[in-house]
Design a protein around this motif. Sequence first.
Motif: not given
Length: 379
Positions: A214, A218, A233, A236-237, A240
């Motif tokens: 992350e 975050y 989030w 973004d998670y 990654h």
Amino acid sequence: MGAYILRRLLLMIPTLFGILAINFAVIQFAPGGPVEQVIAELSGQGQSSTSRFTGGGGDMAGGPTAMPGAMGGEASVTSKYRGAQGLDPEFIKDLERQFGFDKPALERFWLMLRNYMTFNLGESYFRSISVTDLVLEKMPVSISLGLWTTLIVYLVSIPLGVRKAVKAGGRFDVWTSGVIIAAYAIPSFLFAVLLRVLFAGGSYWNIFPLRGIESEQYANQPFFWEKASDPSWWLDYVWHLTLPVTAMVIGGFATLTLLTKNSFLEEISRQYVLTARAKGLSERRVLYGHVFRNAMLIVVAGFPAAFVGIFFTGSLLIETIFSLDGLGYLGYDAAIKRDYPVLFGTLFVFSLIGLVIGLLSDLVYTWIDPRIDFSKRGG
């Protein structure tokens, strides 16, 4: 079934004992150790992780408070520790007390087992933090890699294996077998390097990040589950995890696909399948209503080993390539630095999870095929 589960839970105790005892015995004969690590750093040959022992932290009561006190005293002519010549023997004894090596090996082992019975995994030698907190800190990375990789592998492999069994010998089966063999021949870490070069700022495109699961904005939020309500989030998670999970999936789905295919081919040729088709049942009903339950038994049997392999050992190189600080790298780093509390703590956690997953696998057996009764086998 309740009696069987109780027996399996009780059997975990001697199994864990055996695993820890064998590894503890091996460690006693392995060269090097935490005391040698401190000595190496005092002589300028190691990394700067022993400030707590040489005056940088004073975290352990009764320890030496300054490096000069370790040198220049009565020189040690002979020592059981490599590189200890020239160090004050009292300093060496103080290090042994701090690490617990002033006690016999058998006493240290029983003390470790007593703590593990209350899930007290001890404290890292070099990080001034409990092993439990370290494991919890690294767990989100390993859970993310292991969970999503296992889920995607099974979601892809089982339908693909069934399709290959139905179309056995056809064009679909031939070209998918070629893809599977090529994927199986490429090690996951090598594929990870390729993905990094292509899509993570190498010689081509800079699309995906190279570090963590992350972004920093975050990472400052304390709890993993508190972020789950934020859609940004999740994006973004996923951003990654795309490359590391892809690299692990490529190396993991080939074996399961072929296993599923061969299991279905074996079951499709049986008499009960011909009978079901003769009754006019649809092909989908035959495959997923009759064949699936029997063919999946061998796939379920391999789930514990596959999951543990992906969850822990299979992620070490991936964590290193993509700078992910998870349990796999934690255990490896502890072995290199001889951080025994972390090494044995992670070993205990890994072994316990593996045994629990093995028990859950047996329970899934009974769910897939109610004819299986492990309690009768115990009788």
